[in-house]
Design a protein around this motif. Structure first.
Motif, PDB file in Angstrom:
ATOM      1  N   ASP A   1       0.750  -1.574   0.019  1.00 31.80           N
ATOM      2  CA  ASP A   1      -0.419   0.411   0.121  1.00 31.80           C
ATOM      3  C   ASP A   1       0.812   1.257  -0.204  1.00 31.80           C
ATOM      4  N   ASP A   2       1.982   1.430   0.468  1.00 30.66           N
ATOM      5  CA  ASP A   2       2.688   2.469   0.472  1.00 30.66           C
ATOM      6  C   ASP A   2       3.720   2.481  -0.846  1.00 30.66           C
ATOM      7  N   VAL A   3       3.826   1.901  -1.824  1.00 32.73           N
ATOM      8  CA  VAL A   3       4.239   1.937  -2.915  1.00 32.73           C
ATOM      9  C   VAL A   3       3.754   2.730  -3.908  1.00 32.73           C
ATOM     10  N   LEU A   4       3.704   3.829  -4.722  1.00 32.65           N
ATOM     11  CA  LEU A   4       2.809   4.490  -5.447  1.00 32.65           C
ATOM     12  C   LEU A   4       2.745   4.151  -6.899  1.00 32.65           C
ATOM     13  N   LEU A   5       1.359   3.433  -7.443  1.00 34.55           N
ATOM     14  CA  LEU A   5       1.478   2.645  -8.976  1.00 34.55           C
ATOM     15  C   LEU A   5       1.157   4.082  -9.921  1.00 34.55           C
ATOM     16  N   ILE A   6       2.397   4.033 -10.549  1.00 35.08           N
ATOM     17  CA  ILE A   6       2.140   4.949 -11.550  1.00 35.08           C
ATOM     18  C   ILE A   6       1.756   4.773 -13.358  1.00 35.08           C
ATOM     19  N   HIS A   7       0.083   4.821 -13.244  1.00 31.60           N
ATOM     20  CA  HIS A   7      -0.345   3.784 -14.335  1.00 31.60           C
ATOM     21  C   HIS A   7      -0.686   5.552 -16.012  1.00 31.60           C
ATOM     22  N   ASP A   8       0.031   4.905 -16.987  1.00 29.17           N
ATOM     23  CA  ASP A   8      -0.131   6.170 -17.881  1.00 29.17           C
ATOM     24  C   ASP A   8      -0.352   5.573 -18.542  1.00 29.17           C
ATOM     25  N   GLU A   9      -1.712   6.351 -18.588  1.00 28.44           N
ATOM     26  CA  GLU A   9      -3.247   5.889 -19.986  1.00 28.44           C
ATOM     27  C   GLU A   9      -2.870   6.637 -21.242  1.00 28.44           C
ATOM     28  N   ALA A  10      -1.375   6.476 -21.668  1.00 26.28           N
ATOM     29  CA  ALA A  10      -1.489   7.904 -22.819  1.00 26.28           C
ATOM     30  C   ALA A  10      -1.692   7.117 -24.022  1.00 26.28           C
ATOM     31  N   TYR A  11      -2.368   5.709 -24.051  1.00 26.23           N
ATOM     32  CA  TYR A  11      -2.552   4.907 -25.274  1.00 26.23           C
ATOM     33  C   TYR A  11      -4.663   4.209 -24.206  1.00 26.23           C
ATOM     34  N   ALA A  12      -4.929   4.032 -23.559  1.00 27.18           N
ATOM     35  CA  ALA A  12      -6.113   3.823 -22.983  1.00 27.18           C
ATOM     36  C   ALA A  12      -7.405   3.743 -23.921  1.00 27.18           C
ATOM     37  N   ASP A  13      -7.076   4.691 -24.594  1.00 28.61           N
ATOM     38  CA  ASP A  13      -8.505   5.305 -25.259  1.00 28.61           C
ATOM     39  C   ASP A  13      -8.917   4.345 -26.344  1.00 28.61           C
ATOM     40  N   PHE A  14      -7.261   3.614 -27.207  1.00 32.67           N
ATOM     41  CA  PHE A  14      -7.572   2.902 -28.133  1.00 32.67           C
ATOM     42  C   PHE A  14      -8.084   1.890 -27.398  1.00 32.67           C
ATOM     43  N   ALA A  15      -7.557   1.353 -26.180  1.00 30.21           N
ATOM     44  CA  ALA A  15      -7.850   0.012 -25.798  1.00 30.21           C
ATOM     45  C   ALA A  15      -9.090  -0.507 -25.382  1.00 30.21           C
ATOM     46  N   ASP A  16      -9.477  -2.044 -25.527  1.00 27.64           N
ATOM     47  CA  ASP A  16     -11.202  -2.360 -25.502  1.00 27.64           C
ATOM     48  C   ASP A  16     -11.305  -2.041 -23.696  1.00 27.64           C
ATOM     49  N   PRO A  17     -12.351  -0.772 -23.847  1.00 26.01           N
ATOM     50  CA  PRO A  17     -12.853  -0.080 -21.984  1.00 26.01           C
ATOM     51  C   PRO A  17     -13.169  -1.480 -22.079  1.00 26.01           C
ATOM     52  N   ALA A  18     -13.592  -2.611 -21.913  1.00 32.36           N
ATOM     53  CA  ALA A  18     -13.723  -4.220 -21.137  1.00 32.36           C
ATOM     54  C   ALA A  18     -12.784  -5.060 -20.725  1.00 32.36           C
ATOM     55  N   LEU A  19     -11.620  -4.672 -21.879  1.00 30.36           N
ATOM     56  CA  LEU A  19     -10.594  -4.907 -20.843  1.00 30.36           C
ATOM     57  C   LEU A  19      -9.484  -4.184 -20.415  1.00 30.36           C
ATOM     58  N   ARG A  20      -9.796  -2.512 -20.007  1.00 26.50           N
ATOM     59  CA  ARG A  20      -8.233  -1.979 -18.956  1.00 26.50           C
ATOM     60  C   ARG A  20      -8.849  -1.893 -17.997  1.00 26.50           C
ATOM     61  N   PRO A  21      -7.614  -1.338 -16.949  1.00 23.46           N
ATOM     62  CA  PRO A  21      -8.302  -1.521 -15.978  1.00 23.46           C
ATOM     63  C   PRO A  21      -9.047   0.014 -15.364  1.00 23.46           C
ATOM     64  N   ASP A  22     -10.241  -0.282 -15.021  1.00 23.77           N
ATOM     65  CA  ASP A  22     -10.886   0.930 -14.395  1.00 23.77           C
ATOM     66  C   ASP A  22     -10.226   2.225 -13.449  1.00 23.77           C
ATOM     67  N   THR A  23      -9.243   2.503 -13.626  1.00 25.38           N
ATOM     68  CA  THR A  23      -8.512   3.680 -12.513  1.00 25.38           C
ATOM     69  C   THR A  23      -8.949   4.863 -11.587  1.00 25.38           C
ATOM     70  N   ALA A  24     -10.395   5.171 -12.327  1.00 25.79           N
ATOM     71  CA  ALA A  24     -11.456   5.620 -11.704  1.00 25.79           C
ATOM     72  C   ALA A  24     -11.404   5.327 -11.038  1.00 25.79           C
ATOM     73  N   ALA A  25     -12.262   4.354 -10.657  1.00 32.22           N
ATOM     74  CA  ALA A  25     -13.309   3.122 -10.113  1.00 32.22           C
ATOM     75  C   ALA A  25     -12.130   3.633  -8.485  1.00 32.22           C
TER      76      ALA A  25
END
Ligand SMILES: Cc1ncc(COP(=O)(O)O)c(C=O)c1O
Length: 369
Positions: free
Chosen positions: A188-212
């Motif tokens: 829990d004390d490690v920051l995960l920096i999730h770069d979603e520069a290309y997330a728009d091109f990935a299938d919404p059903a497959l890509r992680p939902d980081t906003a949730a």
């Protein structure tokens, strides 16, 4: 003694290898001696910029003499509403590169370790080293990011993990299920920096939902987005990041004030509402992916299945020579000399149907020649 910049430099900066961008259109025109060059080297939008954004940019220029509202309040409000977050969860910046640097400035220190996959976007290493942090490289699973390799490198010194997802330059995706495995196992004390520069091109059903996850109170997750690719704003610079409001507040402390220009703010807001352009961009990308896959198959070339707007194609030992031959035929693609695992690959941005046709014809020629 005269000032010697290299002796007096921040020692961390001396360790940095500068970012190597794809060839610019200007360079490509100069080197190829042609003015009909197609640029498929930097994953830009082949349709240009969102027309709504271009219109908003013109309208915004009337305010060019004014300082912009510094915290990009309207932008943060708009994207907060889209993502189901509050404006305090968001920071906007001059492209996602600026936000990656702000995150490094806010969180990384000497003695810290950050984990970066072996084959990924090069800015993570640059921003981490800028802060004097030690970069630990996690082995790949072929061309895919290896979650287990990341986790096996976590130590008491680990402050952050950079995860480009989908990954540049391999095009691979850590899907929801694998992402959940990483997320559950990461301390829990490690920051995960999730770069979603290309997330728009990935299938919404497959890509992680980081906003949730952020809505659910995840404190050690920072998602970074850009409009450089999906919305065609690479030259205008528009990015944003979301995470725990305390983490975001720390990033606000170190970002330059007014860094998201009046033009970029107007463009980003307009592009966010340009559903037609977004739909067309995704359609052209889907069609282009199929067209290129069929073309590479016909040429007998190996390529990685992609979740982005580019494809990695294996050209073997001759990859740099093939890239040069393509340039002479008016097509710019990306190739590397290091790391060694990348040296036999070309990264090709998916273009319009016409771009892709020209690329495939030039590639057939280049391989034969
Ligand atoms: C994975 C990744 N992250 C971030 C960026 C930077 O994007 P921006 O133009 O928003 O700075 C890029 C650009 O190529 C990228 O590929």
């Amino acid at each position: 003694m005269p000032f010697d910049p290299y002796r007096r430099a921040n020692p961390s900066v001396l360790d940095i290898a500068p970012y190597v961008p794809g060839k610019s259109l200007e360079e490509a025109i100069e080197e190829s001696g042609r003015d009909d060059v197609i640029k498929l080297a930097s994953n830009e939008n082949p349709l240009g910029a969102s027309p709504a954004a271009v219109e908003a940019i013109s309208a915004a220029l009337g305010g060019a003499h004014r300082y912009v509202e510094s915290s990009a309040r309207r932008v943060r409000g708009r994207f907060a509403a889209i993502l189901g977050l509050t404006p305090d969860h968001l920071i906007a910046g001059n492209g996602s590169d600026a936000l990656l640097l702000a995150a490094a400035m806010a969180f990384l220190d000497r003695e810290d370790e950050v984990i970066v996959p072996e084959i990924t976007f090069s800015m993570y290493e640059i921003v981490a080293r800028t802060m004097g942090a030690r970069v630990v490289r996690a082995a790949m699973d072929g061309m895919a990011i290896d979650i287990d390799a990341i986790l096996s490198n976590v130590s008491a010194a680990t402050k952050a993990v950079f995860l480009c997802n989908p990954n540049n330059p391999t095009g691979t995706l850590i899907d929801r299920r694998r992402f959940a495995e990483l997320w559950d196992a990461l301390p829990d004390d490690v920051l995960l920096i999730h770069d979603e520069a290309y997330a728009d091109f990935a299938d919404p059903a497959l890509r992680p939902d980081t906003a949730a996850l952020v809505r659910g109170g995840a404190a050690n997750l920072l998602a970074v987005r850009t409009f450089s690719k999906s919305h065609g704003l690479a030259g205008v610079r528009f990015g944003f990041a979301y995470g725990d409001p305390r983490a975001i507040e720390l990033m606000h402390r170190v970002r330059p004030p007014f860094d998201l220009s009046i033009v970029a703010q107007a463009a980003g807001l307009a592009a966010a509402g340009d559903e037609e352009f977004r739909r067309l961009t995704l359609q052209v990308n889907r069609d282009g992916k199929e067209q290129l896959a069929a073309g590479f198959d016909a040429l007998g070339l190996t390529f990685t299945p992609t979740h982005t707007n580019f494809i990695m194609v294996r050209a073997g030992d001759r990859a740099p020579a093939v890239a040069d031959a393509l340039l002479r035929r008016g097509v710019v693609v990306r190739c590397w000399t290091r790391p060694a695992a990348l040296a036999s690959w070309l990264r090709i941005t998916i273009g319009t149907a016409a771009d892709n046709r020209l690329l495939l014809a030039a590639l057939a020629d280049a391989l034969a020649g």
